[in-house]
Design an enzyme around this catalytic site. Structure first.
Site, PDB file in Angstrom:
ATOM      1  N   ASP A 461       0.833  -1.210   0.000  1.00 12.16           N
ATOM      2  CA  ASP A 461       0.000   0.000   0.000  1.00 12.16           C
ATOM      3  C   ASP A 461       0.865   1.256   0.000  1.00 12.16           C
ATOM      4  O   ASP A 461       2.089   1.202   0.225  1.00 12.16           O
ATOM      5  CB  ASP A 461      -0.894  -0.034   1.253  1.00 12.16           C
ATOM      6  CG  ASP A 461      -2.176   0.777   1.104  1.00 12.16           C
ATOM      7  OD1 ASP A 461      -2.275   1.581   0.160  1.00 12.16           O
ATOM      8  OD2 ASP A 461      -3.069   0.620   1.956  1.00 12.16           O
ATOM      9  N   ASP A 531     -10.862   2.276  -3.244  1.00 10.46           N
ATOM     10  CA  ASP A 531     -11.404   2.080  -1.899  1.00 10.46           C
ATOM     11  C   ASP A 531     -12.922   2.210  -1.898  1.00 10.46           C
ATOM     12  O   ASP A 531     -13.569   1.928  -0.889  1.00 10.46           O
ATOM     13  CB  ASP A 531     -10.816   3.107  -0.924  1.00 10.46           C
ATOM     14  CG  ASP A 531      -9.521   2.608  -0.311  1.00 10.46           C
ATOM     15  OD1 ASP A 531      -9.165   1.441  -0.534  1.00 10.46           O
ATOM     16  OD2 ASP A 531      -8.860   3.400   0.399  1.00 10.46           O
TER      17      ASP A 531
HETATM   18  C1  DGJ Z   1      -5.757   2.188   1.942  1.00 11.46           C
HETATM   19  C2  DGJ Z   1      -6.190   0.999   1.138  1.00 11.46           C
HETATM   20  O1  DGJ Z   1      -6.692   1.418  -0.100  1.00 11.46           O
HETATM   21  C3  DGJ Z   1      -7.217   0.201   1.928  1.00 11.46           C
HETATM   22  O2  DGJ Z   1      -7.653  -0.883   1.158  1.00 11.46           O
HETATM   23  C4  DGJ Z   1      -6.601  -0.251   3.205  1.00 11.46           C
HETATM   24  O3  DGJ Z   1      -5.566  -1.173   2.942  1.00 11.46           O
HETATM   25  C5  DGJ Z   1      -6.078   0.934   3.984  1.00 11.46           C
HETATM   26  N1  DGJ Z   1      -5.204   1.745   3.190  1.00 11.46           N
HETATM   27  C6  DGJ Z   1      -5.341   0.484   5.211  1.00 11.46           C
HETATM   28  O4  DGJ Z   1      -4.791   1.513   5.897  1.00 11.46           O
END
Ligand code: DGJ
Length: 721
Positions: A461, A531
Site C-alpha cells: 500500500d 477504496d
Molecule cells: C488504503 C487501502 O486502499 C485500503 O484498502 C486499506 O488497505 C487501507 N489503506 C489500510 O490503511
C-alpha cells in the site's frame, strides 16, 4: 503562377529532405506500422502510424504529404511547437540540434541514433514492436559526451503525431474513491496537459493513458483509435498540442517541472517507455491490445489465474486479532474462497497500530493483538486449506514510530522547514533515493518471507503524496533529482524483490487505485481498483480502468450493504455481478451475511470459478457504457477461441417507463451457435436458460434481456455447441 510557385516553396519547407533518397524505417506489429524517415544529417521524421503497410507503400505516404513531423523535437532552434527535449549544455548553451547518425534494427528493436550537430551530446530513440499484441514501446537513451556536466530540463519518452479533423480524446481523472472517471471531448486548438504531481502515487488524479479517436466521437467497437500509455511510476506529463484543427501531437514523459537532471560526462539517462497502439476496432480494440500486451509482456505473471480472496479491511479495519481473523478465515473457506489477507493493523509494539497515527515502519507483530505472531495466522489459514497474505506500506513511516526515532534522516524532508505530515497527522514518506532506505524496504519483504516461507501474497500500500521536497541523501546540487531518483530507487528495490521472490503474489494499492500505471505492472500481479466498493460507483470506476488495464489484474471485492463509503443498499446479486468482471474477492465479515445470503455467495463463488478463465484470460468487449446516462451498463468476455463467453448487464437507475435496451453482443463467432445459461436470474420475463442463438444473431439483432428494477442484473454464460 505566382501562387503555384509559393505553394511549391511551402511544400519544400514542409518536406526538407528528398523523398527519393529518404531511408525509411518501418516498425511493424501484426496489424500496425509506424513509419519514420532517417536521413543522416537531418532530423528523424514520423510519416505514418496506422494499419500495417508494406515498404512499397512508402511512396504513397510521401506523395500524400502525410504527417512529416520531427520524431524527437529539441528546444532552441525552430522550436515554436512543444518540444520533447531541452538541455543546458556544459557551456550554458540552451539549444540542441539533433541529426541522425545511423539506425539499426535488432530483432524487435529499432534504434535510431542522433547526435547534436555541434556538441558531443547523443540521443538514441528506441522502438520496440510486440509481435503478440499491436503495442509499440518507445523510449530514449540520452548521453552526455561533453567534458563537463549538462542539465536535462525536459526529457520526454516519445512523440506521436497525426493530422485529422474532428479527432476526440478519451482520458481519465479522479480522486480517492472516484478513480478513472472517463472524459471524452473533441480536440480543439491549444495545449492540453495531463499531469501527475503527486510525487509518489503515479495514478492519482489524472491517469497517464489517453485514447485519440480519429473518426469523431469515440465508439467502443468501431472507428480508428490510437492508444497511448506512459509507463512511469512517478510524476508525468502528457502534452497534447493541437495546431489549428488538424495537427495533433502527443509528447509524453516524466514531468518537466522541478525535475531537472544533471548528467556528468559519460553518464546516460534512459527515459521510461511510452506504449502506443492503433486499432480500427474502436476503443475496445485499443483496450484488447493493451490487455494482451499486459498478459503477454508487461504484467507480472500475466498468464496465471488469480485467486478468490477475503481481505480483512472493511470487515474489521484495524481491529485485527487471532480470533477475528480465524472467524473470517472460516467464513471465506465456507464460501469457497482460496486466500485470506490480513490488512492494516497487525504490527507495531512501542507504537501499536491501533489507528492511522502511528506504527508505520515498525514491521513487528503487535503481540497484544496476535500473541503468536504472523506464523500463527498463517498456520490457521493453512489448517483451513487457505493461502495467506499480509498488508504492508513499506515506503512510509509515522513520526510516531521506532523507525523514525532511529532514522529521522531517512524521510523526505527539507532540513530547514517544519515537516508537513500526511495521513493521521503523522505520516511521512521514506526517501527511496537513499540506498539504505532501499535496503530497508527490501528487508521488510525479505524478513516477512524468511519468517513465513509459505507467505503467498502481499498487499503493498501507499497512502501519501510527496510533501517536503528535500533529501538529506542527495547533495544540494541534486535536489531536483528527488522525484526521479525516488522512483528509480523504488523500481530497483522492486526488481530485487522480484528476482528473489518471483512467485510471491503482490497486490499494488495506493489509497485504492492511486498507482494504476503501466510503470508498476512488471512488479505486481494485480491492483486494488478503488477504496470505493459501492457496486454502482464501481461500474464507472471499473469501466474507466478497463480501458487500459486487463481485468485479471483488477481486484474487485464484494463488500457489506449498506456500503461503508456511500451508505447505499444494494442486493448481493448485483454486488457479486459487478465484482465478477475482474479478480473477484470479498471485503467484509462473512459472518455478517444471513443464511440465505451465505448460500447465494457460495453459488456465486462456485460460478465465478467456472467463468474465471474467460473473465481473466479472455477478450473483454465493453458494450453499453454507464456514462451514457440511462442507468444501464453491459460488457462481456470471450475466450480466445470464441468457444465460450460470459455476458453481464446491469440496471443501476430506474427511470419510469424507460425500456431496457436491446443488448448487442460482440466478439463472438458469427457462424457458431451458442447455448445460453443464466446465472441465478431474478427476472421472471425473458428467461434465456438453455436457448440457442447464432453468434451473428446475438451480435446483430441482440437480446431483449429485460431488467425490471433498480439494481437488477443478469449474467449469461454462452457455450458454442
Ligand atoms: C488504503 C487501502 O486502499 C485500503 O484498502 C486499506 O488497505 C487501507 N489503506 C489500510 O490503511
Amino acid at each position: 503562377m505566382k501562387r503555384i510557385l509559393s505553394l511549391l516553396a511551402l511544400c519544400c519547407l514542409l518536406v526538407p529532405m528528398s523523398n527519393l533518397s529518404a531511408k525509411d524505417v518501418f516498425v511493424n506489429t501484426p496489424k500496425t506500422t509506424l513509419m519514420l524517415s532517417v536521413n543522416e544529417g537531418s532530423t528523424p521524421r514520423i510519416h505514418y502510424y496506422g494499419s500495417r503497410i508494406n515498404a512499397g507503400q512508402a511512396q504513397e505516404i510521401y506523395d500524400a504529404m502525410s504527417i512529416n513531423y520531427d520524431a524527437y523535437p529539441a528546444f532552441g532552434r525552430n522550436s515554436y511547437d512543444e518540444t520533447a527535449l531541452s538541455v543546458t549544455h556544459a557551456d550554458g548553451n540552451m539549444s540542441t540540434e539533433l541529426a541522425v547518425t545511423g539506425s539499426r534494427q535488432e530483432g524487435d528493436l529499432t534504434i535510431i541514433s542522433l547526435k547534436d550537430k555541434k556538441y558531443d551530446f547523443y540521443v538514441d530513440l528506441y522502438y520496440k514492436a510486440n509481435d503478440k499484441s499491436d503495442v509499440i514501446e518507445t523510449w530514449t537513451v540520452i548521453r552526455n559526451g561533453e567534458k563537463k556536466p549538462i542539465r536535462l530540463e525536459q526529457y520526454a519518452s516519445g512523440v506521436m503525431t497525426l493530422r485529422q479533423e474532428g479527432a476526440w480524446i478519451t482520458h481519465f481523472h479522479g480522486t480517492w474513491g472516484a478513480e478513472a472517471q472517463m472524459t471524452e471531448e473533441p480536440l480543439t486548438a491549444g495545449l492540453k496537459n495531463i499531469v501527475c504531481h503527486d510525487g509518489v502515487r503515479g495514478g492519482m488524479d489524472d491517469r497517464a493513458e489517453v485514447m485519440i479517436s480519429l473518426d469523431g466521437k469515440p465508439q467502443e467497437n468501431s472507428g480508428r483509435v490510437i492508444g497511448a500509455a506512459l509507463c512511469w511510476t512517478g510524476n508525468y506529463k502528457l502534452r497534447l498540442e493541437t495546431r489549428g484543427k488538424y495537427r495533433h501531437t502527443l509528447i509524453a514523459g516524466i514531468d518537466d517541472l522541478h525535475t531537472a537532471y544533471t548528467l556528468k560526462p559519460g553518464e546516460s539517462f534512459q527515459t521510461p517507455e511510452l506504449a502506443l497502439t492503433y486499432s480500427e476496432e474502436g476503443k475496445g480494440g485499443v483496450s484488447r491490445a493493451f490487455h494482451r500486451w499486459g498478459r503477454n509482456v508487461k504484467l507480472h505473471n500475466g498468464h496465471g489465474l488469480r485467486e478468490i480472496l477475503l481481505n480483512s479491511w472493511e470487515g474489521v479495519y484495524m481491529n485485527v486479532n487471532q480470533e477475528v481473523c480465524e472467524q473470517m478465515m472460516d467464513g471465506i473457506k465456507e464460501l469457497g474462497g482460496e486466500l485470506f489477507v490480513v490488512d492494516d493493523g497487525w504490527f507495531g509494539r512501542k507504537y501499536r497500530r491501533t489507528d492511522d497515527t502511528q506504527g508505520l515502519g515498525d514491521w513487528i507483530t503487535d503481540t497484544e493483538k496476535l500473541p503468536n505472531g504472523v506464523p500463527a495466522l498463517l498456520k490457521a489459514a493453512e489448517d483451513r486449506g487457505l493461502k495467506f497474505g499480509i498488508w504492508i506500506e513499506p515506503e512510509m513511516t509515522n513520526s510516531k514510530s521506532e523507525l523514525f526515532e532511529a532514522h529521522p534522516d531517512w524521510v523526505v524532508a527539507h532540513p530547514t522547514r517544519e515537516l508537513s505530515k500526511g495521513r493521521g497527522g503523522t505520516q511521512l514518506v521514506l526517501d527511496m533515493s537513499n540506498p539504505k532506505v532501499q535496503d530497508f524496504v527490501f528487508g521488510i519483504v525479505d524478513n516477512l518471507v524468511k519468517e513465513n516461507p509459505k507467505l503467498h501474497y502481499i498487499k503493498w500500500d501507499c497512502n501519501m503524496s510527496m510533501n517536503n521536497y528535500g533529501s538529506s541523501y542527495l547533495t544540494s546540487d541534486k535536489q531536483s533529482h528527488l522525484v526521479v531518483d525516488y522512483h528509480r530507487g523504488l523500481r530497483s528495490t522492486l526488481e530485487r524483490i522480484r528476482a528473489k521472490y518471483p512467485d510471491l503474489v503482490i497486490q499494488l494499492c495506493a489509497s485504492g487505485g492511486g498507482r494504476v500505471n503501466w510503470g508498476f505492472m512488471p512488479y505486481f500481479d494485480e491492483f486494488w481498483v478503488s477504496d470505493d466498493t459501492d457496486a454502482q460507483q464501481r461500474l464507472f470506476i471499473q469501466w474507466g480502468t478497463s480501458h487500459f488495464f486487463p481485468t485479471m489484474a483488477m481486484a474487485q471485492h464484494v463488500s457489506a450493504s449498506p456500503n461503508h463509503q456511500t451508505h447505499r443498499v444494494i442486493p448481493l446479486k448485483f454486488r457479486f455481478d459487478v465484482a465478477m468482471t475482474g479478480r473477484l474477492g470479498m471485503e467484509m465479515k462473512p459472518s455478517d451475511l444471513n443464511d440465505r445470503e451465505r448460500e447465494y455467495a457460495k453459488k456465486a463463488v462456485a460460478f465465478y470459478k467456472e467463468i474465471r478463465p474467460i473473465v481473466q484470460l479472455g477478450d473483454q468487449y465493453r458494450l453499453l457504457s454507464p456514462y451514457e446516462g440511462n442507468g444501464f451498463c453491459s460488457e462481456m468476455f470471450v475466450s480466445e477461441d470464441k468457444s465460450e463467453a460470459v455476458f453481464f448487464c446491469y440496471k443501476f437507475e430506474h427511470y419510469v417507463d424507460l425500456h431496457t435496451p436491446r443488448w448487442h453482443m460482440a466478439g463472438l463467432d458469427p457462424n457458431a451457435t451458442y447455448r445460453l445459461n443464466e446465472f441465478e436470474c431474478a427476472e421472471r420475463e425473458h428467461y434465456f436458460e438453455g436457448k440457442t442463438f447464432s453468434g451473428k444473431f446475438l451480435m446483430e439483432t441482440g437480446l431483449d434481456a429485460y431488467l425490471s428494477r433498480q439494481f437488477s442484473s443478469r449474467v449469461i454464460r454462452l457455450k458454442k455447441i
